[in-house]
Design an enzyme around this catalytic site. Structure first.
Site, PDB file in Angstrom:
ATOM      1  N   GLN A  27      -6.344   7.067 -11.765  1.00  0.00           N
ATOM      2  CA  GLN A  27      -6.580   5.624 -11.862  1.00  0.00           C
ATOM      3  C   GLN A  27      -7.867   5.334 -12.627  1.00  0.00           C
ATOM      4  O   GLN A  27      -8.185   4.177 -12.870  1.00  0.00           O
ATOM      5  CB  GLN A  27      -6.681   5.008 -10.459  1.00  0.00           C
ATOM      6  CG  GLN A  27      -5.367   4.990  -9.712  1.00  0.00           C
ATOM      7  CD  GLN A  27      -5.483   4.436  -8.305  1.00  0.00           C
ATOM      8  OE1 GLN A  27      -5.071   5.097  -7.357  1.00  0.00           O
ATOM      9  NE2 GLN A  27      -6.008   3.228  -8.147  1.00  0.00           N
ATOM     10  N   ARG A  50      -4.526   0.294  -1.276  1.00  0.00           N
ATOM     11  CA  ARG A  50      -4.261  -0.985  -1.923  1.00  0.00           C
ATOM     12  C   ARG A  50      -5.187  -2.077  -1.407  1.00  0.00           C
ATOM     13  O   ARG A  50      -4.743  -3.134  -0.963  1.00  0.00           O
ATOM     14  CB  ARG A  50      -2.803  -1.394  -1.709  1.00  0.00           C
ATOM     15  CG  ARG A  50      -2.380  -2.506  -2.652  1.00  0.00           C
ATOM     16  CD  ARG A  50      -0.917  -2.809  -2.513  1.00  0.00           C
ATOM     17  NE  ARG A  50      -0.536  -3.814  -3.484  1.00  0.00           N
ATOM     18  CZ  ARG A  50       0.652  -3.853  -4.051  1.00  0.00           C
ATOM     19  NH1 ARG A  50       1.565  -2.959  -3.763  1.00  0.00           N
ATOM     20  NH2 ARG A  50       0.937  -4.804  -4.910  1.00  0.00           N
ATOM     21  N   CYS A  51      -6.484  -1.802  -1.413  1.00  0.00           N
ATOM     22  CA  CYS A  51      -7.403  -2.862  -1.029  1.00  0.00           C
ATOM     23  C   CYS A  51      -8.745  -2.596  -1.660  1.00  0.00           C
ATOM     24  O   CYS A  51      -9.082  -1.482  -1.985  1.00  0.00           O
ATOM     25  CB  CYS A  51      -7.566  -2.936   0.481  1.00  0.00           C
ATOM     26  SG  CYS A  51      -8.331  -1.482   1.169  1.00  0.00           S
ATOM     27  N   GLU A  83      -4.269  -6.892  -4.184  1.00  0.00           N
ATOM     28  CA  GLU A  83      -4.571  -6.339  -2.876  1.00  0.00           C
ATOM     29  C   GLU A  83      -4.703  -7.384  -1.784  1.00  0.00           C
ATOM     30  O   GLU A  83      -4.670  -7.044  -0.606  1.00  0.00           O
ATOM     31  CB  GLU A  83      -5.831  -5.492  -3.003  1.00  0.00           C
ATOM     32  CG  GLU A  83      -5.612  -4.433  -4.072  1.00  0.00           C
ATOM     33  CD  GLU A  83      -6.849  -3.643  -4.461  1.00  0.00           C
ATOM     34  OE1 GLU A  83      -6.708  -2.520  -4.906  1.00  0.00           O
ATOM     35  OE2 GLU A  83      -7.951  -4.163  -4.308  1.00  0.00           O
TER      36      GLU A  83
END
Lengths: 290, 169, 781
Positions: C218, C365-366, C735
C-alpha cells in the site's frame, strides 16, 4: 496449502473401485465430492498414498422411489438433491438438509454418500437420516449389505463401512400419510458447521396422534445422535407446543457437545433444544398439510 | 513422481498437459495454462475466488484435482467475452460498480453466470444465497446484487442464444 | 470547443480500471511469472514462545527440486536477521535464538515449484524448547512476567506511555461532576483479510544491477526507502512495483519478513523468487488490528451535558511494535475520542505492551486507531444516556459541537475543520422513521420480543497529515502528483498513493478533468511503480483524496496558470483579461473569445510565447494544512432471536458527510464496503488464542467473514459539508463506515436489552455470548 503426493486411480465401475480398495487397503481413500477430503489433504490432515476416484462410476447418481423406498445414489450431489422435484415434494426434510450444507458452490460437488461416509458428527445428512430411519447400502468384495442407519455411525470419523466398502445408496422409507419432517440448522454464517441442528420427522394417525417420531441431532456429540427419549416422549401424544418443548428438552439432555469457538457446551445444548422445537413445529405443519 | 496426461477444454480451447495427480485444478489453470484471471484467496474452500464452471457447474477449483477434470470443459473468466462483446454479467459488474479491488470478481461473476443460466429472474434473496460461497471484502455485496440484476434484465431482453455459453449445461 | 463531456467532480463515471478486472486481465502479484523463477515457502513456529535449539535442513536440502534453505543464522551473517519496523522498533526477519509468537517465520525454503517448496517446509526439522508465553497484556505488565523482548535494553514488556489532553482540568471536573459513568471496553484483535494475501516476486538483474520487487504494497515508496536502508542498496537501484492489489485495508502497509527473505534469496541465488502467503499464514502471522483494553469515563451534568472524558487504554501490540502509526502518535489518533461532542476537558492515556502474539496495531480499514476512539465515545454516550434515562438521539443533539463552533478546537488538541452534526443526525432519524421505530419497539417489548435501535454519530479524522506533526520514520506525510498534458490534449497523471480497489484511476482522472477541462477518458492515471511515480507515503488511513487528491488539484492549477499565459498569447490579450470559466480561458466581457485546454496544450508544444518554457506539466508535493474530519449519522435496527442469541440487522441507514464528492458511485461503493467491514467485527470476527498462544482462528472456517447472506442491504444517504482547507473541499470516505458501523450495531443490541439492565456488550456480539446474557436476564427461550 498443497496436498501431499499420491497415486491416482480412476474407477470406471464399482467392481473396479472395490478391487482398488482391496489392493491398497488402508493406504487408499475414496474420492467422491472431495469437498471434505481435499481440504484435509491440503492441511496434510489426510495423506492417502492412493486416491480412488469413483466419480465416473455409473449408476450411483440416481434419485428414485421404488418398492416403498426412496433410493438416493451415493454420488448424488447436494445441489441435485436440493433441486429434485421428487425430494422437494415428498421429502422436504432432505431438501432442507441439502440446502444448508456448506455453500452453494461446495454443494455442486459434495455428495450425499460422502456426507454420510465421512462419519463427521458435524455433517448434516446423518441427523436427517437418523430421524428418517434410513438404511445405508454398502458394496464390498463379498457383495452388497444393508446397514441400518442406527448402526452406521460408530465414532468420530468412523462408520460401519469396511476399508474396502463403498457407500452406494441410501434408502429412506417412503413417507406414510399425514407425515412431515424438517431440518433446522443454526450456523454462525453460511459455510459453517452447525452450532447445533435438529432433524425431526413426525407421522400422525387418523386421530391426529403421533405414531412415528424421529429426531436426529447434528454436531452435539462425538457422533451423529438420535434423540430416542425425545422420540418416545412424542409417541401416542397429540402434538402441541408444550409437548414439543418437553421433547426438545429431552433432546437437549441427550446432547453431549464440547465447548469450542461456536460456544460453550451449555449453549450448544440450548441451541439443540431450540432447533429441535422449531424442527418439530415445522414437521408438524408439513404433516398437517400432507 | 507420477504424472498423468490429461485433456481439458478451457474456454473452448483444448489443452493436453501432464500433471501430478495432486495438482489442484486452480494451479493447473493459473500456472500451467497461464490463465491468471482465476484467483486463490484461501485454503479451506471458503472464499470462492477460484470459482470456474466445470461442465457448466460453478465449483471451487481449489478443491478439485486437475486429473478429476480430465476430458471436461472448463469456463473461466477469460472465456466470458465473445467476439469482443462483454458477457452481460461483465457489463453488469462494470455498470453497477460491482467490483472494487477486482480480486473476488472473476469467481463472483462465474457464480453469477451459472445462476442466471438456471434462473433468469432471481430475487435479491436468491442472488444473495447463490453468491454466499463467494467472499467479497470490498463491496458489501449491495452492488454485486445490482450487477447481477442488471445482467438478468439484459439477458432477458436479449435473444437467449446470443448469451449462451459454451461449456454450459 | 470539445464536444466530449468533461465529467469532472460529481459524476458517477464508470471505473477506468474495471475493463481489465472484469476480463480477468488484472495483474496481481501472483500473476507475475518470470523465466527461471523459484518459489519460496516458509517454516513457521508451532509455539508462541520457544527457544530454538536446532534447525536441521539436511532432509529438505536433499529433496529433488529444493534449491536452498535459509535460516536466521545465515541472515545474521548478512546483517539481515532483524529489520526496522515503521514504528522505530525492530522485528525479527528470521529468528536466531527464539520465537516470540505462534506461526512466526523460522526458516525459508526455496524450490523449483510451489509444490516442492510446500513439501520441503515439512522436511525442515526444528527442535524447540518451549518457554512460557505471556498473552495477556495486563499480566505482561506484572513484575516477573516472562520477557517477550530480551533483546531490548529495557527489561520490561512495557513499550511506551502516551498521553493527550489536560489531566488536571479533567480530574477536577470529574471530582465536581454531578454524574460520572465508567465502562470497560475491549476491542479484540481482528484481521483485515483482504481476499488477496500478501506476497512478492523479486528479480535481481545483474546485468543492470537492479532489484525489482513486485509487492503487495500500500506504500511502495516508503517500502523502497526501508528496503534501501535495510540492505544498503542505493534507492535508485531498487524498483518496487505495486501492481493490482487485491484489497489492502491496512494489512499491506507493514513490511513482512517474507518480503525481506525473498529479496535476500533473489540476491543470493541470482534467480527470480516468488513468495505468496497461504490464507492461513496471512491470518496467523501478518499484522493485526485493535486489541485495545479501554477504561473510559464520562463526567456530565444531571441534565445530560457531557463535561469531560477520561480514558486509559492498554494496547496489546504483540511481540513487535510493527504498526504504521505516525511517529509522534504511537497510539495513532486515538485522542480524537471526544468524538462529535463539545466538552470542557479530556484526558487520554495509552500504554503499549508486548505480548507473545504477532505484531498488532495496524489498521483495519480505518484511520490510525480511530475505530477504537469512535467505539469508545459512541458507546459511552449511550452508557450515559442509559444512566440518565435519556433517549440516545436526544443526548447527542444536546452535546453536539454546533455548526457555528467550527473550526473547533477539541480538548485533546485537534482542530475539526467543518461539520454539521445535528443536520446529519436529523436527516437520518427522519429517513428511518425513528419515532415510529420507538413505538414499534415498545409494542414488541410488550410481547416479549427483543428489538433494538442503535445510533452512532461519529467523527472521523483522516488525511495524515501536516508535515509539522506527521511523519513515518521521519518521512513527512505529504503526498504527490505529477501531471503532463500531451500536445493533443490528453494527459498522464502520476500519483504517490496506491489503489487497492478505491478507484484512483477514475477519481484522480476526474479531479484533473475538472481542473483542466479535459474529458475524463483522455486522462491516464498511473501509480504504484517507484521508478515512475512521484514519491508518496501511500494509501491508508483514508489519506488518498485528502492529500494526494489535493496534490493533484494543486498540480492541475499550476498547469492552468501556465495555460493562462499561453491562452493570452493565442488570444492576443493580457493574462489578466482572461478568466477560467466553463472549462476554458475566456476574455472577460467577451466569453465567446476563448481557448480550451486542448487548444492551449497544442500551443504549449507548437506556439508558445517567447520567454516561456515549452510543454505543459506540473508537480505538486502537497503538505496538508490540517487533517479532514468526515462524519456521519448511522441508525441500525436489530432483532434478537431469543432461542439462539442471533442478532439480525433488519435495517441500517448510513448518512455520511465526506465533504465534496468526486465520484458519487465510488463513494457509495466505499460506504457499502466499509459498513460490511464494520458489521464483521461487531458480530463475527475475532482472533482468538488458546492458553498456549496458539491461534484458534487461523482459517476462514473459524475467522468469520460475512457473506452476502449475513450482510444486510445497506441504505445510504449524504449531507455535504466541504472541508474549508482542502482545494476541492473533499474529506475522504473509505473508512468512515468501518468506524461508524460497529457502535451503531452494538448500541442497537444493547438498546434491545436495556430494559433488562444491560448497559454494555463487548464485540463481537456472537450468538453464544448474547445467549448467555439472555439466560442471565431470564429472557432466553
Amino acid at each position: 496449502m498443497i496436498p501431499g503426493p499420491f497415486s491416482y486411480r480412476r474407477a470406471t465401475s464399482i467392481e473396479e473401485a472395490i478391487a482398488l480398495l482391496q489392493q491398497y487397503g488402508g493406504d487408499a481413500k475414496v474420492l467422491s465430492g472431495g469437498q471434505s477430503l481435499i481440504p484435509m489433504m491440503k492441511f496434510r490432515l489426510a495423506e492417502p498414498a492412493v486416491i480412488v476416484d469413483i466419480n465416473r462410476v455409473p449408476g450411483l447418481d440416481t434419485i428414485e422411489e421404488r418398492n416403498g423406498l426412496l433410493s438416493i445414489g451415493g454420488l448424488v450431489r447436494e445441489t441435485t438433491l436440493e433441486r429434485s422435484p421428487l425430494i422437494r415434494q415428498r421429502y422436504p426434510i432432505i431438501a432442507d438438509t441439502a440446502e444448508v450444507i456448506a455453500d452453494p458452490l461446495v454443494r455442486n460437488l459434495a455428495t450425499v454418500g460422502g456426507n454420510l461416509a465421512h462419519g463427521d458428527p458435524a455433517n448434516d445428512h446423518p441427523a436427517t437420516m437418523l430421524a428418517l430411519r434410513a438404511e445405508v447400502v454398502a458394496r464390498g468384495p463379498s457383495g452388497e449389505r444393508v446397514i441400518s442407519i442406527d448402526d452406521f455411525f460408530v465414532d468420530t470419523f468412523t462408520t460401519a463401512l469396511a476399508p474396502d466398502e463403498i457407500l452406494t445408496e441410501i434408502r429412506v422409507p417412503a413417507p406414510p400419510p399425514r407425515s412431515g419432517g424438517a431440518y433446522m440448522k443454526f450456523e454462525r454464517k453460511v459455510g459453517d458447521y452447525a452450532v447445533a441442528a435438529a432433524a425431526a420427522f413426525l407421522a400422525l394417525d387418523e386421530a391426529r396422534k403421533i405414531v412415528r417420531a424421529g429426531i436426529g441431532l447434528t454436531n452435539v456429540s462425538y457422533k451423529p445422535l438420535r434423540a430416542e427419549a425425545a422420540e418416545n416422549a412424542l409417541l401416542g401424544q397429540a402434538p402441541s407446543d408444550e409437548l414439543f418443548r418437553a421433547a426438545a428438552e429431552l433432546a437437549a439432555q441427550a446432547a453431549d457437545p464440547t465447548s469450542d469457538l461456536r460456544g460453550p457446551a451449555e449453549y450448544k445444548r440450548a441451541v439443540a433444544r431450540t432447533m429441535t422445537f422449531r424442527a418439530l413445529q415445522k414437521a408438524l405443519s408439513r404433516a398437517q398439510a400432507a | 513422481m507420477e504424472r498423468v496426461p490429461i485433456q481439458l477444454t478451457v474456454n473452448g480451447q483444448s489443452y493436453q498437459v501432464e500433471v501430478e495427480p495432486r495438482m489442484l485444478l486452480v494451479h493447473c489453470i493459473r500456472d500451467v495454462l497461464n490463465l491468471t484471471g482465476t484467483h486463490i484467496g484461501c485454503d479451506t474452500t471458503s472464499c470462492g475466488a477460484c470459482t470456474v464452471l466445470w461442465n457448466g457447474r460453478p465449483v471451487k477449483s481449489c478443491t478439485v484435482f486437475a486429473v478429476q477434470a480430465d476430458g471436461g470443459e472448463i469456463l473461466t473468466v477469460e472465456g466470458l467475452e465473445r467476439d469482443g462483446q462483454l458477457h452481460p454479467v461483465q457489463e453488469g459488474f462494470w455498470e453497477e460498480h460491482g467490483l472494487q479491488c477486482g480480486f473476488c470478481t472473476p469467481g463472483m461473476m462465474m457464480t453469477a453466470v451459472a445462476l442466471l443460466q438456471e434462473n433468469a429472474d432471481p430475487s435479491e434473496e436468491e442472488i444473495r444465497k447463490a453468491i454466499s460461497g463467494n467472499l467479497c471484502r470490498c463491496t458489501g455485496y449491495v452492488n454485486i446484487v445490482k450487477a447481477i440484476q442488471y445482467a438478468a434484465r439484459k439477458m432477458r431482453e436479449t435473444v437467449p442464444a446470443a448469451v449462451g455459453i459454451a461449456g454450459g449445461e | 470547443m470539445t464536444t466530449t463531456p468533461i465529467r469532472g467532480l460529481g459524476h458517477p463515471v464508470k471505473r477506468k480500471e474495471d475493463p481489465r478486472f472484469i476480463r480477468g486481465k488484472g495483474t496481481y502479484v501472483d500473476d507475475v511469472k518470470l523465466p527461471g523463477m523459484l518459489y519460496l515457502d516458509i517454516v513457521r513456529s508451532p509455539y508462541a514462545h520457544a527457544r530454538i535449539k536446532r534447525i536441521d535442513t539436511s532432509k529438505a536440502l536433499a529433496m529433488p527440486g529444493v534449491v536452498d534453505v535459509i535460516t536466521g543464522a545465515e541472515l545474521e551473517k548478512a546483517g539481515l536477521a532483524w529489520m526496522p519496523t515503521l514504528m522505530s522498533d525492530r522485528q525479527m526477519v528470521l529468528p536466531t535464538e527464539r520465537v516470540v509468537y505462534y506461526a512466526q517465520e523460522v526458516a525459508a525454503v526455496v524450490a523449483t515449484d510451489r509444490y516442492t517448496a510446500a513439501d520441503a517446509v515439512l522436511a525442515v526439522e526444528v527442535e524447540y524448547e518451549p518457554l512460557t508465553p505471556v498473552l495477556d497484556p495486563f499480566k505482561a505488565l506484572e513484575p516477573g512476567a516472562p520477557l517477550v523482548r530480551p533483546d531490548r535494553e529495557q527489561k520490561t514488556n512495557h513499550i511506551w506511555h502516551w498521553e493527550a489532553g489536560d489531566k488536571e482540568k479533567t480530574d477536577r471536573i470529574f471530582q465536581e461532576a454531578e454524574v460520572v459513568v465508567s465502562q470497560d471496553l475491549y476491542i479484540p484483535r481482528i484481521h483485515v483479510c483482504s481476499i488477496e494475501t500478501c506476497g512478492c516476486v523479486v528479480n535481481y538483474d545483474r546485468a543492470i544491477d537492479k532489484l525489482t520487487i513486485w509487492m503487495t504494497s500500500q506504500a511502495p515508496h516508503a517500502h523502497r526507502t526501508v528496503f534501501s536502508l535495510v540492505s544498503g542498496i542505493p534507492e535508485h537501484k531498487i524498483r518496487i512495483i505495486s501492481p493490482d492489489i487485491g484489497g489492502g485495508f491496512g494489512g499491506k502497509v507493514p513490511v513482512y519478513p517474507g518480503y525481506v527473505i525473498a529479496t535476500y534469496a533473489a540476491l543470493k541465488l541470482g534467480k527470480p523468487i516468488k513468495w505468496i502467503e497461504d490464507r492461513s499464514e496471512n491470518l496467523q502471522a501478518d499484522s493485526f488490528a485493535r486489541d485495545y483494553h479501554i477504561h473510559a469515563e464520562l463526567a456530565a451534568t444531571r441534565d445530560g451535558k457531557i463535561r469531560a472524558m477520561r480514558v486509559h487504554t492498554v494496547a496489546d501490540h504483540g511481540a513487535f511494535d510493527a504498526a504504521a502509526n505516525p511517529s509522534k502518535f504511537p497510539a495513532g489518533l486515538f485522542s480524537v475520542c471526544t468524538g462529535s461532542y463539545d466538552m470542557e476537558a479530556a484526558h487520554v492515556a495509552v500504554d503499549g505492551v508486548y505480548t507473545n502474539k504477532p505484531p498488532g496495531g495496524v489498521a483495519y480499514r480505518c484511520s490510525f486507531r480511530v475505530t477504537e476512539a469512535v467505539h469508545t465515545i459512541e458507546r459511552m454516550v449511550d452508557v450515559l444516556a442509559d444512566e440518565l434515562g435519556m433517549d440516545p438521539a436526544e443526548i447527542r443533539f444536546k452535546n453536539f459541537i454546533r455548526p457555528e463552533q467550527f473550526p473547533y478546537k477539541s480538548p485533546t488538541g485537534w482542530e475539526y475543520d467543518s461539520g454539521n452534526y445535528p443536520a446529519t443526525l436529523q436527516k437520518a432519524l427522519d429517513a428511518i422513521g425513528y419515532q415510529e421505530l420507538r413505538r414499534e419497539q415498545a409494542e414488541r417489548r410488550a410481547r416479549g420480543e427483543l428489538m433494538g435501535i442503535g445510533i452512532s454519530t461519529f467523527t472521523e479524522i483522516v488525511g495524515a497529515g501536516p508535515s509539522h506533526t506527521f511523519d513515518i520514520l521521519g518521512i513527512k506525510m505529504f503526498d504527490s502528483a505529477e501531471i503532463r498534458v500531451h500536445p493533443t490534449g490528453s494527459a498522464i497523471v502520476r500519483i504517490g498513493v496506491q489503489t487497492q480497489g478505491q478507484g484512483h484511476e477514475t477519481t484522480f482522472a476526474q479531479i484533473v478533468a475538472e481542473e483542466l477541462g479535459l474529458p475524463v477518458e483522455n486522462i491516464l492515471v498511473e501509480h504504484g511503480d517507484t521508478d515512475t511515480a512521484p514519491y508518496g507515503l501511500g494509501t491508508y488511513a483514508s489519506r488518498s483524496t485528502p492529500v494526494a487528491g489535493a496534490a493533484t488539484a494543486v498540480a492541475a492549477r499550476k498547469i492552468r496558470e501556465k495555460a493562462r499565459l499561453i491562452a493570452a498569447h493565442l488570444l492576443e490579450v493580457s493574462p489578466d483579461d482572461l478568466e477560467w470559466r466553463d472549462y476554458a480561458f475566456r476574455v472577460k466581457g467577451s466569453p465567446d473569445r476563448f481557448k480550451t485546454m486542448q487548444e492551449i496544450a497544442f500551443a504549449a508544444y507548437t506556439n508558445f510565447p517567447l520567454g516561456l518554457e515549452g510543454g505543459l506539466e506540473a508537480v505538486c508535493y502537497y503538505d496538508p494544512p490540517n487533517m479532514t474530519f468526515p462524519f456521519g449519522a448511522y441508525v441500525c435496527v436489530v432483532d434478537i432471536d431469543r432461542g439462539t442469541g442471533q442478532v439480525k440487522v433488519r435495517e441500517f441507514l448510513a448518512v455520511d458527510d465526506c465533504g465534496t464528492i468526486i465520484n458519487p458511485m465510488i463513494v457509495e461503493g466505499q460506504i457499502h464496503g466499509g459498513l460490511t467491514m464494520g458489521l464483521a467485527p461487531a458480530l463475527f470476527e475475532e482472533i482468538v488464542y488458546d492458553d498456549n498462544g496458539t491461534m484458534l482462528t487461523g482459517t476462514f472456517m473459524d475467522y468469520l467473514l460475512p457473506t452476502a447472506v449475513e450482510t444486510p442491504h445497506w441504505k445510504t444517504d449524504k449531507t455535504v459539508t466541504p472541508s474549508p482547507h482542502h482545494p476541492l473541499g473533499a474529506k475522504g470516505v473509505g473508512e468512515s463506515p468501518t468506524i461508524g458501523a460497529p457502535p451503531a450495531i452494538v448500541n442497537a443490541v444493547v438498546d434491545a436489552l436495556s430494559h433488562l439492565g444491560v448497559r454494555h456488550i463487548d464485540i463481537p456480539i456472537t450468538p453464544a455470548k448474547l445467549y448467555q446474557l439472555l439466560v442471565e436476564k431470564g429472557v432466553a427461550e
